[in-house]
Design a protein around this motif. Structure first.
Motif, PDB file in Angstrom:
ATOM      1  N   ASP A  64      33.162  36.657  39.759  1.00  0.00           N
ATOM      2  CA  ASP A  64      31.764  37.041  39.579  1.00  0.00           C
ATOM      3  C   ASP A  64      31.622  38.499  39.991  1.00  0.00           C
ATOM      4  O   ASP A  64      32.446  39.031  40.735  1.00  0.00           O
ATOM      5  CB  ASP A  64      30.860  36.141  40.428  1.00  0.00           C
ATOM      6  N   ILE A  65      30.553  39.143  39.534  1.00  0.00           N
ATOM      7  CA  ILE A  65      30.374  40.555  39.859  1.00  0.00           C
ATOM      8  C   ILE A  65      29.606  40.752  41.153  1.00  0.00           C
ATOM      9  O   ILE A  65      29.814  41.720  41.864  1.00  0.00           O
ATOM     10  CB  ILE A  65      29.686  41.297  38.685  1.00  0.00           C
ATOM     11  N   ARG A  66      28.692  39.841  41.468  1.00  0.00           N
ATOM     12  CA  ARG A  66      27.899  39.977  42.691  1.00  0.00           C
ATOM     13  C   ARG A  66      28.278  38.873  43.661  1.00  0.00           C
ATOM     14  O   ARG A  66      27.954  37.703  43.454  1.00  0.00           O
ATOM     15  CB  ARG A  66      26.401  39.942  42.366  1.00  0.00           C
ATOM     16  N   MET A  67      29.003  39.277  44.708  1.00  0.00           N
ATOM     17  CA  MET A  67      29.444  38.352  45.745  1.00  0.00           C
ATOM     18  C   MET A  67      29.239  39.021  47.098  1.00  0.00           C
ATOM     19  O   MET A  67      29.192  40.250  47.184  1.00  0.00           O
ATOM     20  CB  MET A  67      30.927  37.989  45.551  1.00  0.00           C
ATOM     21  N   PRO A  68      29.149  38.228  48.163  1.00  0.00           N
ATOM     22  CA  PRO A  68      28.981  38.826  49.490  1.00  0.00           C
ATOM     23  C   PRO A  68      30.262  39.483  50.006  1.00  0.00           C
ATOM     24  O   PRO A  68      31.333  39.303  49.439  1.00  0.00           O
ATOM     25  CB  PRO A  68      28.587  37.620  50.361  1.00  0.00           C
ATOM     26  N   VAL A  69      30.103  40.234  51.094  1.00  0.00           N
ATOM     27  CA  VAL A  69      31.190  40.947  51.783  1.00  0.00           C
ATOM     28  C   VAL A  69      31.720  42.103  50.928  1.00  0.00           C
ATOM     29  O   VAL A  69      31.711  43.255  51.338  1.00  0.00           O
ATOM     30  CB  VAL A  69      32.348  40.012  52.207  1.00  0.00           C
ATOM     31  N   LEU A  70      32.215  41.772  49.749  1.00  0.00           N
ATOM     32  CA  LEU A  70      32.710  42.772  48.803  1.00  0.00           C
ATOM     33  C   LEU A  70      32.380  42.256  47.413  1.00  0.00           C
ATOM     34  O   LEU A  70      32.673  41.103  47.088  1.00  0.00           O
ATOM     35  CB  LEU A  70      34.224  42.951  48.976  1.00  0.00           C
ATOM     36  N   ASP A  71      31.743  43.082  46.579  1.00  0.00           N
ATOM     37  CA  ASP A  71      31.374  42.577  45.258  1.00  0.00           C
ATOM     38  C   ASP A  71      32.577  42.578  44.318  1.00  0.00           C
ATOM     39  O   ASP A  71      33.675  43.014  44.674  1.00  0.00           O
ATOM     40  CB  ASP A  71      30.191  43.360  44.670  1.00  0.00           C
ATOM     41  N   GLY A  72      32.356  42.047  43.114  1.00  0.00           N
ATOM     42  CA  GLY A  72      33.455  41.904  42.171  1.00  0.00           C
ATOM     43  C   GLY A  72      34.104  43.220  41.798  1.00  0.00           C
ATOM     44  O   GLY A  72      35.331  43.308  41.683  1.00  0.00           O
ATOM     45  N   VAL A  73      33.290  44.250  41.588  1.00  0.00           N
ATOM     46  CA  VAL A  73      33.837  45.558  41.239  1.00  0.00           C
ATOM     47  C   VAL A  73      34.689  46.098  42.388  1.00  0.00           C
ATOM     48  O   VAL A  73      35.785  46.635  42.169  1.00  0.00           O
ATOM     49  CB  VAL A  73      32.701  46.544  40.896  1.00  0.00           C
ATOM     50  N   GLY A  74      34.208  45.936  43.620  1.00  0.00           N
ATOM     51  CA  GLY A  74      34.982  46.383  44.777  1.00  0.00           C
ATOM     52  C   GLY A  74      36.315  45.654  44.874  1.00  0.00           C
ATOM     53  O   GLY A  74      37.346  46.249  45.223  1.00  0.00           O
ATOM     54  N   ALA A  75      36.304  44.345  44.563  1.00  0.00           N
ATOM     55  CA  ALA A  75      37.543  43.559  44.598  1.00  0.00           C
ATOM     56  C   ALA A  75      38.520  44.043  43.534  1.00  0.00           C
ATOM     57  O   ALA A  75      39.726  44.189  43.793  1.00  0.00           O
ATOM     58  CB  ALA A  75      37.232  42.076  44.398  1.00  0.00           C
ATOM     59  N   ILE A  76      38.010  44.311  42.335  1.00  0.00           N
ATOM     60  CA  ILE A  76      38.864  44.814  41.257  1.00  0.00           C
ATOM     61  C   ILE A  76      39.507  46.134  41.673  1.00  0.00           C
ATOM     62  O   ILE A  76      40.715  46.342  41.519  1.00  0.00           O
ATOM     63  CB  ILE A  76      38.058  45.004  39.954  1.00  0.00           C
ATOM     64  N   GLU A  77      38.688  47.031  42.199  1.00  0.00           N
ATOM     65  CA  GLU A  77      39.197  48.343  42.593  1.00  0.00           C
ATOM     66  C   GLU A  77      40.246  48.231  43.704  1.00  0.00           C
ATOM     67  O   GLU A  77      41.278  48.924  43.655  1.00  0.00           O
ATOM     68  CB  GLU A  77      38.036  49.221  43.039  1.00  0.00           C
ATOM     69  N   ALA A  78      40.005  47.352  44.682  1.00  0.00           N
ATOM     70  CA  ALA A  78      40.946  47.196  45.791  1.00  0.00           C
ATOM     71  C   ALA A  78      42.289  46.651  45.305  1.00  0.00           C
ATOM     72  O   ALA A  78      43.355  47.123  45.727  1.00  0.00           O
ATOM     73  CB  ALA A  78      40.354  46.266  46.849  1.00  0.00           C
ATOM     74  N   ILE A  79      42.248  45.676  44.417  1.00  0.00           N
ATOM     75  CA  ILE A  79      43.490  45.081  43.914  1.00  0.00           C
ATOM     76  C   ILE A  79      44.237  46.052  43.009  1.00  0.00           C
ATOM     77  O   ILE A  79      45.464  46.176  43.083  1.00  0.00           O
ATOM     78  CB  ILE A  79      43.185  43.763  43.174  1.00  0.00           C
ATOM     79  N   ARG A  80      43.500  46.780  42.170  1.00  0.00           N
ATOM     80  CA  ARG A  80      44.162  47.701  41.241  1.00  0.00           C
ATOM     81  C   ARG A  80      44.771  48.902  41.954  1.00  0.00           C
ATOM     82  O   ARG A  80      45.654  49.561  41.404  1.00  0.00           O
ATOM     83  CB  ARG A  80      43.199  48.151  40.147  1.00  0.00           C
ATOM     84  N   ARG A  81      44.319  49.169  43.176  1.00  0.00           N
ATOM     85  CA  ARG A  81      44.986  50.221  43.947  1.00  0.00           C
ATOM     86  C   ARG A  81      46.396  49.790  44.330  1.00  0.00           C
ATOM     87  O   ARG A  81      47.281  50.622  44.552  1.00  0.00           O
ATOM     88  CB  ARG A  81      44.173  50.567  45.201  1.00  0.00           C
ATOM     89  N   VAL A  82      46.599  48.470  44.418  1.00  0.00           N
ATOM     90  CA  VAL A  82      47.918  47.925  44.745  1.00  0.00           C
ATOM     91  C   VAL A  82      48.732  47.680  43.481  1.00  0.00           C
ATOM     92  O   VAL A  82      49.931  47.949  43.423  1.00  0.00           O
ATOM     93  CB  VAL A  82      47.775  46.609  45.547  1.00  0.00           C
ATOM     94  N   ASP A  83      48.064  47.148  42.455  1.00  0.00           N
ATOM     95  CA  ASP A  83      48.739  46.825  41.197  1.00  0.00           C
ATOM     96  C   ASP A  83      47.802  47.157  40.035  1.00  0.00           C
ATOM     97  O   ASP A  83      46.878  46.401  39.725  1.00  0.00           O
ATOM     98  CB  ASP A  83      49.120  45.346  41.162  1.00  0.00           C
ATOM     99  N   ALA A  84      48.036  48.286  39.388  1.00  0.00           N
ATOM    100  CA  ALA A  84      47.171  48.738  38.301  1.00  0.00           C
ATOM    101  C   ALA A  84      47.258  47.844  37.067  1.00  0.00           C
ATOM    102  O   ALA A  84      46.410  47.927  36.177  1.00  0.00           O
ATOM    103  CB  ALA A  84      47.520  50.174  37.919  1.00  0.00           C
ATOM    104  N   SER A  85      48.268  46.973  37.013  1.00  0.00           N
ATOM    105  CA  SER A  85      48.426  46.094  35.853  1.00  0.00           C
ATOM    106  C   SER A  85      47.732  44.740  36.037  1.00  0.00           C
ATOM    107  O   SER A  85      47.772  43.902  35.136  1.00  0.00           O
ATOM    108  CB  SER A  85      49.913  45.868  35.564  1.00  0.00           C
ATOM    109  N   ALA A  86      47.105  44.510  37.186  1.00  0.00           N
ATOM    110  CA  ALA A  86      46.421  43.234  37.435  1.00  0.00           C
ATOM    111  C   ALA A  86      45.331  43.010  36.390  1.00  0.00           C
ATOM    112  O   ALA A  86      44.656  43.950  35.960  1.00  0.00           O
ATOM    113  CB  ALA A  86      45.834  43.223  38.844  1.00  0.00           C
ATOM    114  N   LEU A  87      45.162  41.746  35.977  1.00  0.00           N
ATOM    115  CA  LEU A  87      44.231  41.408  34.900  1.00  0.00           C
ATOM    116  C   LEU A  87      42.989  40.716  35.454  1.00  0.00           C
ATOM    117  O   LEU A  87      43.104  39.768  36.235  1.00  0.00           O
ATOM    118  CB  LEU A  87      44.930  40.495  33.891  1.00  0.00           C
ATOM    119  N   PHE A  88      41.817  41.172  35.003  1.00  0.00           N
ATOM    120  CA  PHE A  88      40.558  40.643  35.508  1.00  0.00           C
ATOM    121  C   PHE A  88      39.613  40.265  34.371  1.00  0.00           C
ATOM    122  O   PHE A  88      39.505  40.989  33.377  1.00  0.00           O
ATOM    123  CB  PHE A  88      39.844  41.672  36.384  1.00  0.00           C
ATOM    124  N   ILE A  89      38.911  39.148  34.583  1.00  0.00           N
ATOM    125  CA  ILE A  89      37.823  38.747  33.700  1.00  0.00           C
ATOM    126  C   ILE A  89      36.594  38.544  34.568  1.00  0.00           C
ATOM    127  O   ILE A  89      36.633  37.782  35.534  1.00  0.00           O
ATOM    128  CB  ILE A  89      38.141  37.432  32.958  1.00  0.00           C
TER     129      ILE A  89
END
Length: 214
Positions: A64-89
């Motif tokens: 989801d895009i709006r979640m507590p603690v860290l929103d969906g966009v923040g989660a995508i950005e954090a993971i892609r800093r580790v692995d730019a090939s990670a896939l998100f829907i």
């Protein structure tokens, strides 16, 4: 000598992140019934999503895009800093052009609304896993319409947010430590960029685009 049966392809491992437990359970049930998919992990907020991803490295993240603690966009950005090939829907109830734009710019390969048909969602997971991008045409049109104008600056967004909260020009100036004349200048720029003529219309358009949340 008999030949060994061909090995079945590995199922798509999906991480589900949503702060509503009923949504997570429903998605897990749907995905778990697919012969070519398996639920790798679940998360109740964006930070848990990042943590679970680091633990199991799923093939696709459905969040989801709006979640507590860290929103969906923040989660995508954090993971892609580790692995730019990670896939998100992104699977969400929000279809504002601002939300769509933020998710796509962060790296989402799919964007689905929660009222989408079950088979649409499953097809999206399979397509994104196969390297495709899946954003419904209606959302693409909304995104194109929303970003066709000039973007608001961070200061203009601050002024607009205070305006939506009911503050006068004088109050806005005091809170932002700027002159009332400067506030009026920002408002003129905001009206021009949003193509509106009044404060009320500016708030309405900004809310619809997801620039502010009432």
């Amino acid at each position: 000598m008999s030949r060994a049966a061909p090995r079945a392809p590995r199922p798509i491992r999906v991480l589900i992140a949503d702060d509503h437990v009923t949504v997570r359970e429903g998605l897990a049930a749907i995905i778990g019934r697919q012969p070519d998919m398996v639920v790798a992990a679940e998360a109740a907020n964006g930070q848990e999503c990042v943590d679970r991803w680091q633990e199991c490295h799923p093939d696709v993240v459905l969040l989801d895009i709006r979640m507590p603690v860290l929103d969906g966009v923040g989660a995508i950005e954090a993971i892609r800093r580790v692995d730019a090939s990670a896939l998100f829907i992104v699977l969400t109830t929000y279809d504002s052009d601002h939300d769509i734009y933020r998710a796509i710019m962060a790296g989402a390969r799919g964007y689905m609304l929660k009222d989408a048909q079950r088979e649409e969602l499953l097809d999206c997971i399979r397509a994104v896993h196969a390297g495709e991008t899946r954003i419904p045409a209606l959302l693409v049109a909304k995104l194109a319409a929303g970003v066709s104008g000039e973007a608001l600056t961070s200061r203009e967004l601050e002024v607009l947010t205070l305006l939506a909260q009911g503050h006068s020009n004088k109050d806005i100036g005091v809170r932002l430590i700027i002159g009332e004349t400067t506030v009026k200048s920002h408002l003129r720029s905001i009206f021009a960029k949003l193509q509106v003529l009044s404060r009320t219309e500016a708030i309405t358009v900004a809310s619809r685009r997801g620039l502010i949340h009432l």
